[in-house]
Design a protein around this motif. Structure first.
Motif, PDB file in Angstrom:
ATOM      1  N   PRO A 131      54.696 -49.781  57.280  1.00 53.71           N
ATOM      2  CA  PRO A 131      53.967 -49.465  56.049  1.00 53.71           C
ATOM      3  C   PRO A 131      54.181 -48.008  55.656  1.00 53.71           C
ATOM      4  O   PRO A 131      54.171 -47.119  56.496  1.00 53.71           O
ATOM      5  CB  PRO A 131      52.512 -49.712  56.411  1.00 53.71           C
ATOM      6  CG  PRO A 131      52.556 -50.589  57.606  1.00 53.71           C
ATOM      7  CD  PRO A 131      53.813 -50.256  58.337  1.00 53.71           C
ATOM      8  N   ARG A 132      54.384 -47.775  54.376  1.00 47.75           N
ATOM      9  CA  ARG A 132      54.636 -46.424  53.900  1.00 47.75           C
ATOM     10  C   ARG A 132      53.350 -45.636  53.679  1.00 47.75           C
ATOM     11  O   ARG A 132      53.334 -44.411  53.763  1.00 47.75           O
ATOM     12  CB  ARG A 132      55.435 -46.489  52.600  1.00 47.75           C
ATOM     13  CG  ARG A 132      55.894 -45.131  52.138  1.00 47.75           C
ATOM     14  CD  ARG A 132      56.971 -45.227  51.093  1.00 47.75           C
ATOM     15  NE  ARG A 132      57.316 -43.893  50.647  1.00 47.75           N
ATOM     16  CZ  ARG A 132      57.460 -43.554  49.389  1.00 47.75           C
ATOM     17  NH1 ARG A 132      57.336 -44.447  48.448  1.00 47.75           N
ATOM     18  NH2 ARG A 132      57.756 -42.324  49.076  1.00 47.75           N
ATOM     19  N   TYR A 133      52.267 -46.321  53.367  1.00 46.76           N
ATOM     20  CA  TYR A 133      51.001 -45.646  53.074  1.00 46.76           C
ATOM     21  C   TYR A 133      49.886 -46.186  53.951  1.00 46.76           C
ATOM     22  O   TYR A 133      49.789 -47.377  54.181  1.00 46.76           O
ATOM     23  CB  TYR A 133      50.591 -45.858  51.612  1.00 46.76           C
ATOM     24  CG  TYR A 133      51.574 -45.317  50.626  1.00 46.76           C
ATOM     25  CD1 TYR A 133      51.632 -43.960  50.356  1.00 46.76           C
ATOM     26  CD2 TYR A 133      52.454 -46.162  49.979  1.00 46.76           C
ATOM     27  CE1 TYR A 133      52.546 -43.454  49.450  1.00 46.76           C
ATOM     28  CE2 TYR A 133      53.373 -45.666  49.073  1.00 46.76           C
ATOM     29  CZ  TYR A 133      53.412 -44.321  48.808  1.00 46.76           C
ATOM     30  OH  TYR A 133      54.320 -43.827  47.916  1.00 46.76           O
ATOM     31  N   GLY A 134      49.031 -45.286  54.415  1.00 48.28           N
ATOM     32  CA  GLY A 134      47.806 -45.689  55.087  1.00 48.28           C
ATOM     33  C   GLY A 134      47.934 -46.167  56.516  1.00 48.28           C
ATOM     34  O   GLY A 134      46.952 -46.475  57.158  1.00 48.28           O
ATOM     35  N   SER A 135      49.144 -46.236  57.032  1.00 51.76           N
ATOM     36  CA  SER A 135      49.332 -46.710  58.400  1.00 51.76           C
ATOM     37  C   SER A 135      48.813 -45.670  59.389  1.00 51.76           C
ATOM     38  O   SER A 135      48.948 -44.464  59.175  1.00 51.76           O
ATOM     39  CB  SER A 135      50.818 -46.966  58.649  1.00 51.76           C
ATOM     40  OG  SER A 135      51.045 -47.312  59.983  1.00 51.76           O
ATOM     41  N   LEU A 136      48.244 -46.139  60.464  1.00 56.67           N
ATOM     42  CA  LEU A 136      47.779 -45.252  61.522  1.00 56.67           C
ATOM     43  C   LEU A 136      48.954 -45.009  62.468  1.00 56.67           C
ATOM     44  O   LEU A 136      49.248 -45.825  63.323  1.00 56.67           O
ATOM     45  CB  LEU A 136      46.602 -45.876  62.263  1.00 56.67           C
ATOM     46  CG  LEU A 136      45.922 -44.981  63.287  1.00 56.67           C
ATOM     47  CD1 LEU A 136      45.228 -43.817  62.582  1.00 56.67           C
ATOM     48  CD2 LEU A 136      44.907 -45.771  64.066  1.00 56.67           C
ATOM     49  N   TYR A 137      49.667 -43.948  62.245  1.00 55.17           N
ATOM     50  CA  TYR A 137      50.775 -43.565  63.122  1.00 55.17           C
ATOM     51  C   TYR A 137      50.436 -42.214  63.710  1.00 55.17           C
ATOM     52  O   TYR A 137      49.775 -41.400  63.083  1.00 55.17           O
ATOM     53  CB  TYR A 137      52.093 -43.518  62.350  1.00 55.17           C
ATOM     54  CG  TYR A 137      52.213 -42.366  61.381  1.00 55.17           C
ATOM     55  CD1 TYR A 137      52.921 -41.222  61.722  1.00 55.17           C
ATOM     56  CD2 TYR A 137      51.605 -42.397  60.129  1.00 55.17           C
ATOM     57  CE1 TYR A 137      53.026 -40.159  60.839  1.00 55.17           C
ATOM     58  CE2 TYR A 137      51.698 -41.350  59.246  1.00 55.17           C
ATOM     59  CZ  TYR A 137      52.416 -40.228  59.602  1.00 55.17           C
ATOM     60  OH  TYR A 137      52.521 -39.171  58.737  1.00 55.17           O
ATOM     61  N   ILE A 138      50.868 -42.003  64.953  1.00 55.76           N
ATOM     62  CA  ILE A 138      50.483 -40.750  65.593  1.00 55.76           C
ATOM     63  C   ILE A 138      51.559 -40.305  66.574  1.00 55.76           C
ATOM     64  O   ILE A 138      52.094 -41.109  67.327  1.00 55.76           O
ATOM     65  CB  ILE A 138      49.104 -40.901  66.275  1.00 55.76           C
ATOM     66  CG1 ILE A 138      48.589 -39.560  66.734  1.00 55.76           C
ATOM     67  CG2 ILE A 138      49.133 -41.895  67.375  1.00 55.76           C
ATOM     68  CD1 ILE A 138      47.108 -39.451  66.618  1.00 55.76           C
TER      69      ILE A 138
END
Length: 157
Positions: A131-138
């Motif tokens: 997902p390009r927006y709003g994804s929880l990536y860390i």
């Protein structure tokens, strides 16, 4: 001619309008994702794959529908750890950001080559969807990374 008190608010309004036309990146802002203290495991339901991935190479789209922010991209990397999905540690993986999402004033995902991230993906085959927006990536260098990984490890037992 001196600026009268009635003309001053009009001048401010005109200045703001010109700024938004001439410098849209200043006038428009996106919101970064807020990272809660614990991993929101309810988000896992929307994804088929959750991996810790070392990003080796980023390839950006030649043109972007919105050049003010990070462009859509694809990446190649290596799975470091499996939380959920069919890959195994050591597998190569290729993924691309989706471009059919509404931004809703959220900042697009932005990764860096050489860094390792916790990523949630969908799809299968040659290219997974990120997902390009709003994804929880860390990234591993963020303080939340260790806590989130511990949360996910507890949930998978």
């Amino acid at each position: 001619m001196p600026v009268g008190s009635r003309q001053f608010p009009l001048l401010i309004l005109l200045s703001l309008a010109l700024t938004s036309i001439l410098c849209p990146s200043i006038a428009l802002a996106c919101k970064d994702r807020i990272y809660p203290p614990t991993f929101p495991t309810v988000e896992l339901q929307a994804f088929e794959h959750v991996y810790v991935i070392r990003v080796d190479q980023l390839m950006y789209a030649a043109s972007s529908e919105d050049s003010r922010y990070s462009k859509p991209f694809s990446f190649e990397g290596k799975v470091v750890r499996v939380i959920k999905g069919t890959k195994v540690a050591g597998d190569a993986i290729r993924a691309a950001t989706t471009s059919d999402e509404e931004a809703h004033a959220r900042c697009p995902i932005s990764l860096e080559s050489g860094k390792t991230y916790l990523l949630m993906l969908n799809g299968s085959g040659l290219t997974y969807r990120l997902p390009r927006y709003g994804s929880l990536y860390i990234a591993t260098d963020r303080p939340e990374f260790g806590r989130y990984l511990a949360d996910l490890t507890k949930k998978s037992r």
